[in-house]
Design a protein around this motif. Structure first.
Motif, mmCIF file in Angstrom:
data_model
loop_
_atom_site.group_PDB
_atom_site.id
_atom_site.type_symbol
_atom_site.label_atom_id
_atom_site.label_comp_id
_atom_site.label_asym_id
_atom_site.label_seq_id
_atom_site.Cartn_x
_atom_site.Cartn_y
_atom_site.Cartn_z
ATOM 1 N N LEU A 11 -12.149 16.340 19.377
ATOM 2 C CA LEU A 11 -12.408 16.173 17.946
ATOM 3 C C LEU A 11 -11.299 15.414 17.230
ATOM 4 C CD1 LEU A 11 -13.933 19.643 16.961
ATOM 5 C CD2 LEU A 11 -15.097 17.531 17.568
ATOM 6 N N PHE A 12 -10.052 15.772 17.510
ATOM 7 C CA PHE A 12 -8.946 15.134 16.804
ATOM 8 C C PHE A 12 -8.874 13.643 17.154
ATOM 9 C CE2 PHE A 12 -4.573 13.918 15.923
ATOM 10 C CZ PHE A 12 -4.353 14.510 14.685
ATOM 11 N N ALA A 13 -9.104 13.311 18.423
ATOM 12 C CA ALA A 13 -9.065 11.906 18.838
ATOM 13 C C ALA A 13 -10.186 11.116 18.176
ATOM 14 C CB ALA A 13 -9.173 11.808 20.356
ATOM 15 N N VAL A 14 -11.395 11.692 18.088
ATOM 16 C CA VAL A 14 -12.504 11.014 17.413
ATOM 17 C C VAL A 14 -12.173 10.772 15.951
ATOM 18 C CG1 VAL A 14 -14.910 11.250 16.705
ATOM 19 C CG2 VAL A 14 -14.227 11.942 18.993
ATOM 20 N N ALA A 15 -11.665 11.819 15.270
ATOM 21 C CA ALA A 15 -11.318 11.682 13.846
ATOM 22 C C ALA A 15 -10.227 10.629 13.646
ATOM 23 C CB ALA A 15 -10.877 13.034 13.294
ATOM 24 N N SER A 16 -9.253 10.588 14.553
ATOM 25 C CA SER A 16 -8.169 9.601 14.441
ATOM 26 C C SER A 16 -8.705 8.179 14.592
ATOM 27 C CB SER A 16 -7.103 9.866 15.505
ATOM 28 O OG SER A 16 -6.537 11.139 15.349
ATOM 29 N N ALA A 17 -9.613 7.962 15.559
ATOM 30 C CA ALA A 17 -10.192 6.631 15.756
ATOM 31 C C ALA A 17 -10.977 6.194 14.519
ATOM 32 C CB ALA A 17 -11.085 6.629 16.990
ATOM 33 N N LEU A 18 -11.717 7.123 13.902
ATOM 34 C CA LEU A 18 -12.502 6.796 12.708
ATOM 35 C C LEU A 18 -11.596 6.483 11.517
ATOM 36 C CD1 LEU A 18 -15.364 9.443 13.003
ATOM 37 C CD2 LEU A 18 -15.516 6.997 13.448
ATOM 38 N N VAL A 19 -10.494 7.218 11.391
ATOM 39 C CA VAL A 19 -9.531 6.924 10.318
ATOM 40 C C VAL A 19 -8.962 5.522 10.485
ATOM 41 C CG1 VAL A 19 -7.220 7.508 9.469
ATOM 42 C CG2 VAL A 19 -8.913 9.300 9.783
ATOM 43 N N ASN A 20 -8.634 5.157 11.721
ATOM 44 C CA ASN A 20 -8.087 3.819 11.966
ATOM 45 C C ASN A 20 -9.118 2.729 11.649
ATOM 46 O OD1 ASN A 20 -5.693 4.971 12.795
ATOM 47 N ND2 ASN A 20 -6.213 4.891 14.974
ATOM 48 N N CYS A 21 -10.377 2.976 12.044
ATOM 49 C CA CYS A 21 -11.415 1.965 11.807
ATOM 50 C C CYS A 21 -11.703 1.773 10.321
ATOM 51 C CB CYS A 21 -12.705 2.344 12.528
ATOM 52 S SG CYS A 21 -12.594 2.198 14.327
ATOM 53 N N THR A 22 -11.569 2.829 9.540
ATOM 54 C CA THR A 22 -11.845 2.741 8.100
ATOM 55 C C THR A 22 -10.593 2.509 7.268
ATOM 56 O OG1 THR A 22 -11.709 5.163 7.984
ATOM 57 C CG2 THR A 22 -13.906 4.201 8.233
ATOM 58 N N ASN A 23 -9.435 2.380 7.938
ATOM 59 C CA ASN A 23 -8.160 2.119 7.245
ATOM 60 C C ASN A 23 -7.871 3.149 6.155
ATOM 61 O OD1 ASN A 23 -8.270 -0.256 8.802
ATOM 62 N ND2 ASN A 23 -7.133 -1.397 7.255
ATOM 63 N N THR A 24 -8.133 4.402 6.432
ATOM 64 C CA THR A 24 -7.913 5.440 5.416
ATOM 65 C C THR A 24 -6.605 6.191 5.626
ATOM 66 O OG1 THR A 24 -9.371 6.841 6.777
ATOM 67 C CG2 THR A 24 -10.323 5.840 4.819
ATOM 68 N N TYR A 25 -5.750 5.666 6.492
ATOM 69 C CA TYR A 25 -4.404 6.243 6.620
ATOM 70 C C TYR A 25 -3.590 5.816 5.396
ATOM 71 C CZ TYR A 25 -4.455 1.624 8.828
ATOM 72 O OH TYR A 25 -4.688 0.303 9.092
ATOM 73 N N LEU A 60 -10.529 22.495 15.546
ATOM 74 C CA LEU A 60 -10.739 21.891 14.227
ATOM 75 C C LEU A 60 -9.628 22.390 13.307
ATOM 76 C CD1 LEU A 60 -12.715 20.061 12.642
ATOM 77 C CD2 LEU A 60 -13.821 22.142 11.837
ATOM 78 N N THR A 61 -8.450 21.837 13.490
ATOM 79 C CA THR A 61 -7.266 22.246 12.728
ATOM 80 C C THR A 61 -7.318 21.665 11.325
ATOM 81 O OG1 THR A 61 -6.031 20.340 13.529
ATOM 82 C CG2 THR A 61 -5.886 22.374 14.823
ATOM 83 N N ASN A 62 -6.378 22.095 10.500
ATOM 84 C CA ASN A 62 -6.299 21.555 9.141
ATOM 85 C C ASN A 62 -6.005 20.065 9.156
ATOM 86 O OD1 ASN A 62 -6.827 24.039 8.020
ATOM 87 N ND2 ASN A 62 -4.681 24.569 7.709
ATOM 88 N N SER A 63 -5.204 19.615 10.119
ATOM 89 C CA SER A 63 -4.919 18.181 10.232
ATOM 90 C C SER A 63 -6.182 17.409 10.575
ATOM 91 C CB SER A 63 -3.850 17.942 11.300
ATOM 92 O OG SER A 63 -2.655 18.598 10.979
#
Length: 1062
Positions: A704-718, A777-780
């Motif tokens: 889950l965390f890896a999927v969420a990280s990849a999606l954040v990178n693709c949408t530039n929401t960091y 599914l941590t807070n992060s």
């Protein structure tokens, strides 16, 4: 006792107002009294019976008729002027002074010199005789201030005022009033336990305080203690028999009690019958048995039903169901126990006493996944009940049952820790035990100073947790674990480490971890080294500080490098995974870049095992993304990153590889998608996106965390801040490195990537991820999902797609739980959806009321101006839907913040706040705030109605129109708030905007109807001419309102009717 009439009329004439002292035949003494008494009217000033025992007061006519005497013909009673009384009074005063002097001397001689010094110093700044009246007046003023605050709806402010007044030493009577006022505040704040306590204190001071009795009955009713509430209401009715409110409340609560008794009596036979069916061996597997188990579970969900099952020897019977070993019966028993223990401390302790804590915890370890999850839920409910106590009012004799809840908690947690390392426990059960410990042990908030439970778990169970984290999958003799067990152990270790408060506690954590790793690394052979390295990997995934220190232990890193070249797949897997986790830590990345890159490349190229190659590839991906989003910081040669990403996508799409191995491909993409070229290729690969979303729905939760990280990178929401151009020039001049943004990370490219993700079904996948009940599914992870959702709703045209795929429902838990940043991002996404879509369709049913709290959180000053504005717009939409939603907004204490933003310099925020207040003005509580004396709320609306900003004028004029319609008393205050009121109203009526004209004419109509005096002032001005012109226009709401104004003026005879008009 017989009372004789007086025979001496001269005595009666001298003292007609005195009823004399007397004794009856039994020697009882009755003191005399003068008429009239407090209970008599002023006219009843004459004593009709001389003896006090039967004395009564009457009027003069009754007195003269009774004793046949005419008082006007008699001489007035003589006034005693002899010296005797004065002499006696003087002697008494001298005696009193002598006693006071002797007492004072005794007091002074009995004190030490030091106490005398303290006494003299304490008397210097304050004179007690002067201080007491001041305190009394201060307490009275505070009570009045509290009353005003209460009327204005500021219940917390009123509570503070009453509390301060109590601290000033009020009289017992005043204390009773203050306590009952505090009870009223707690009732409004829905803190019923405190309301009951305060009302009880008032009753202790004044047993006949009917208001305190009524308020206590209200609190008791809310707490479910109906029998006690009835007693208070009966006392209220006995004190005020004609009070209809008390009578109605007594009838209502009587009906509730009868309904409860009827329900309880009707369930007696049902409970017994259900248990007979469930325990009958002849009914095995029948539909009748299944229905009985379902009915038992439903019955236990209600408080009354749960209490009935508990009192009917239900726990022992449920134990029999658990002992059968049948899955359906065990599930029914566990779910029924959940209802019995839910939020009830005494029943929870009794249940644990009957079943045994060890027995309940052991059910976690069964192979059946459904039974294990049901046991996990039951233990969670038990823990909450023990920690939080009773919330629903079932108190009973809990003080006698529960000696120390902390002891019960420790016994429960101790059994969970023991379960972690027991042989024969299923992997799913071990994961559930870890999940419970994650939820139970760490503090909910850093503000809670007590972390003793965490320290106790570290001392008693840290080694057991590390043993689970260091277990090798499929190893002979090792614990049975799942693919998620090590990740769950890592999260628990991270939670425990983060809950520590000082360096000494952290040092103890490090010491215990290092001692455990050494115990396996030294003297245990190759198997021990593998276990130690696996434990280090677990720490690197959790508390990385502890993992980094473990890597620095002598020989650990060298063994990792050496085992990477092992011929055995199991040994290579452990070593490569440790190397990958170490590469993700900045402290070790430079060492691995220098020493491990060539090794990882060799493993990737030469290994024949996909499981090894994919892990080596992830290690290379981590090292290749060390530059992050900085386009100028490339770790590998041009094109190498794209090749790595292509191979990751290939493995991701390969259904023949197990989910645990494909997870590593997602880990690699999570790092490689820092590169914009990789992002572009990834979102254009529909097969890869589909495989990614399918994997996120699988049982492999660690992805889950890896999927969420990849999606954040693709949408530039960091988080990214545009560098200051001046600072960039200065850095270039100083020949310092300047981060560069990739050309494909510009907004146009990002929007295109978001469109592709939406088309691929990213919202549905993320909705499933949010629903995951797993410690992974941590807070992060929640924060990452919130960032992606915010990017998906950025464009208005995309919001319908997000809502249609369940995005609104998924955002609610993200906005209520997680990191502060994550909650804020999710709340902002909710605000965007609420602004542009119908909230009743986006959040159907009761869900719409859950949206209010996240939106109100965006009004805090630590949020950005855009977030404030969007929250105000969203609340405006909600406030216009229903009164219940407006009450929810008021309950969340949003009104003071909205009022603050009405003074904001930014015109859009100021306008949005005014529009929101306009919609809230439909609520009685807000109308009361405007009507309260000593505030400028009405003045602000009047002044805003004359501003240049047309939208602001429209909002303010709408608020004025509504308030003057609802509260006519405000009409007379408009001329008092500003001298320009007439000009402002005239400008509204002369505006070319039809909406402004309509709102202005409605305000004028309300003022004309409210008072003839105001109407006269309006008709004497140019307003008459303006209204006359407007009334002659085409048929519209404006003309009708203007004509109504003129008709009212004619009715007042302020103007003559126009003969030319019909």
């Amino acid at each position: 006792m017989n009372l004789a009439h007086p025979t001496d009329l001269s005595a009666l004439a001298h003292h007609p107002h005195l009823c004399q002292t007397t004794r009856d035949a039994e020697g009882r003494h009755y003191p005399g009294f003068f008429c009239p008494r407090l209970s008599d009217t002023p006219q009843e000033a004459y004593c009709c019976h001389l003896q006090a025992a039967g004395g009564s007061c009457c009027t003069r006519d009754e007195f003269e008729a009774l004793y046949q005497v005419n008082l006007s013909t008699l001489q007035p009673p003589p006034i005693l002027r002899g010296p005797g009384p004065l002499l006696a009074l003087g002697l008494y005063s001298l005696l009193l002074m002598a006693l006071m002097t002797a007492d004072f001397l005794h007091f002074c001689l009995g004190r030490s010199p030091r106490e005398n010094l303290k006494s003299r110093s304490s008397r210097l700044p304050l004179r007690g005789s002067a201080a007491r009246p001041l305190q009394a007046s201060s307490a009275e003023q505070l009570r009045k201030d509290g009353n005003e605050l209460f009327k204005c709806g500021d219940y917390e402010g009123a509570l503070a005022a009453y509390t301060q007044a109590l601290s000033l030493g009020a009289t017992p009577q005043d204390q009773a009033i203050l306590h009952r006022n505090r009870a009223a505040c707690h009732l409004k704040l829905e803190d019923y336990s405190k309301a009951e306590s305060e009302a009880s204190k008032a009753i202790e001071k004044d047993g006949g305080d009917v208001k305190a009795l009524y308020r206590r009955s209200q609190a008791l009713e809310k707490l479910g203690r109906l029998d006690q509430a009835v007693l208070d209401l009966k006392r209220c009715v006995s004190l005020e028999p004609k009070n209809k409110v008390f009578q109605e409340s007594l009838r209502n609560i009587g009906g509730q009690i009868q309904e409860k008794v009827r329900y309880m009596s009707s369930t007696d036979a049902k409970v017994e019958q259900m248990f007979q069916i469930l325990l009958d061996p002849k009914e095995k597997g029948t539909e009748k048995k299944q229905k009985a188990s379902q009915n038992l579970v439903v019955l236990a969900r209600e408080d009354a039903g749960a209490e009935k099952i508990f009192r009917s020897n239900g726990v022992q019977l449920l134990q029999c169901l658990l002992d059968t070993g049948e899955t359906d019966l065990m599930l029914a028993a566990l779910r029924t126990l959940v209802g019995i223990c839910s939020e009830h401390q005494s029943r929870t302790v009794a249940t644990l006493s009957v079943l045994g804590t060890r027995r309940v915890v052991s059910i976690l370890g069964v192979e059946n996944q459904a039974v294990s999850l049901a046991a996990c839920h039951l233990l969670q409910v038990m823990f909450d009940a023990l920690k939080e106590g009773v919330k629903k009012g079932f108190r009973g004799k809990e003080g006698a049952i529960i000696v120390d809840p902390a002891r019960e908690l420790k016994i429960l947690i101790s059994n969970l820790l023991e379960l972690l390392t027991e042989v024969g426990v299923s992997g799913q059960g071990r994961d559930n035990a870890l999940t419970l410990l994650i939820k139970m042990v760490p503090r909910k908030s850093p503000k809670d100073p007590n972390n003793s439970l965490t320290l106790w778990v570290i001392d008693q169970g840290l080694k057991k947790i590390l043993e689970v984290g260091g277990s090798l999958p499929d190893a002979v003799g090792d614990l049975t674990v799942t693919a998620n067990s090590r990740m769950s152990a890592s999260i628990l270790l991270s939670k425990l480490f983060d809950d520590l408060k000082c360096d000494a506690e952290r040092e103890n954590f490090h010491r215990l971890c290092e001692n455990y790793i050494r115990s396996w690394f030294e003297g245990q052979g190759l198997a021990g080294k593998l276990r130690a390295i696996q434990t280090v990997s677990c720490l690197l995934q959790g508390p990385c500080d502890a993992g980094n220190r473990a890597l620095e232990l002598s020989g650990v890193m060298e063994s990792v490098i050496a085992l990477c070249a092992s011929e055995k797949e199991e040994e290579q897997l452990v070593a490569v995974e440790a190397l990958i986790h170490a590469a993700g830590k900045a402290k070790r990345a430079s060492f691995i870049t220098a020493n491990g890159v060539s090794l990882l490349k060799d493993l990737y190229k030469s290994s024949e095992r996909d499981s090894i190659r994919i892990r080596a590839l992830v290690g290379l991906c981590k090292l290749g993304s060390a530059g992050g989003t900085d386009f100028s910081m490339k770790q590998f040669a041009e094109g190498s990153t794209l090749k790595l990403a292509k191979q990751c996508r290939k493995w991701l799409c390969n259904d023949q590889i197990d989910a645990g191995t494909r997870r590593w491909a997602v880990e690699g993409l999570a790092y490689l998608t820092f590169d914009a070229d990789v992002k572009e290729e990834f979102v254009e690969d529909e097969a890869a996106l589909k495989a990614l979303f399918q994997l996120s729905r699988s049982e492999e939760r660690s992805v889950l965390f890896a999927v969420a990280s990849a999606l954040v990178n693709c949408t530039n929401t960091y988080d990214y801040e545009e560098p200051d151009p001046k600072m960039v020039e200065l850095a270039k001049y100083a020949k310092q490195h300047v981060p560069e943004q990739h050309p494909k990370d510009k907004p146009s490219f990002v929007r295109a990537r978001v469109k592709r993700l939406l088309a691929a079904g990213v919202v549905s996948a993320m909705t499933c991820m949010v629903k995951t009940e797993s410690p992974v599914l941590t807070n992060s992870c929640r924060e990452l999902l919130s960032r992606v959702f915010l990017a998906l709703v950025e464009e208005v045209e995309d919001r319908g797609t997000v809502v249609a795929q369940g995005g609104g429902k998924a955002l609610l838990p993200l906005a209520l739980e997680g990191t502060d940043v994550g909650q804020t991002k999710a709340a902002q996404a909710l605000a965007k959806l609420t602004i542009t879509s119908n909230p009743e369709m986006t959040f159907p049913g009761e869900r719409i009321y859950e949206v209010v709290r996240p939106l109100v959180s965006l009004l805090h000053l630590n949020c950005s101006g855009l977030q404030n504005f969007e929250a105000l717009m969203a609340l405006t939409n909600l406030a216009g839907i229903s009164e219940r939603l407006r009450q929810k907004i008021l309950k969340e204490k949003a009104v003071p913040m909205i009022e603050g933003y009405m003074f904001e310099e930014h015109e859009m925020i100021r306008r949005a706040a005014t529009e929101c207040m306009c919609n809230l003005a439909m609520s009685k509580e807000v109308q009361d705030l405007f009507e309260a004396e000593g505030n400028d709320r009405l003045k602000l609306l009047v002044l805003y109605s004359g501003e240049d900003d047309e939208l602001l004028r429209r909002a303010a004029a709408g608020g004025l129109a509504m308030l003057t319609s609802m509260r006519p008393s405000l009409c007379s205050r408009i001329p008092q708030v500003t001298t320009h009121w007439l000009e402002i109203l005239q400008a509204l009526l002369l505006s070319p905007n039809q909406e402004l004209q309509h709102r202005g004419t409605v305000v004028v109509l309300n003022m004309v109807e409210a008072s003839k005096e105001i109407a006269s002032t309006l008709m004497e001005s140019e307003m008459l001419e303006i209204l006359s012109v407007l009334a002659k226009g085409e048929e519209s709401p404006v003309t009708r309102a203007a004509a109504a104004c003129l008709e009212k003026a004619v009715e007042y005879r302020l103007i003559q009717p126009n003969q030319d008009r019909e």
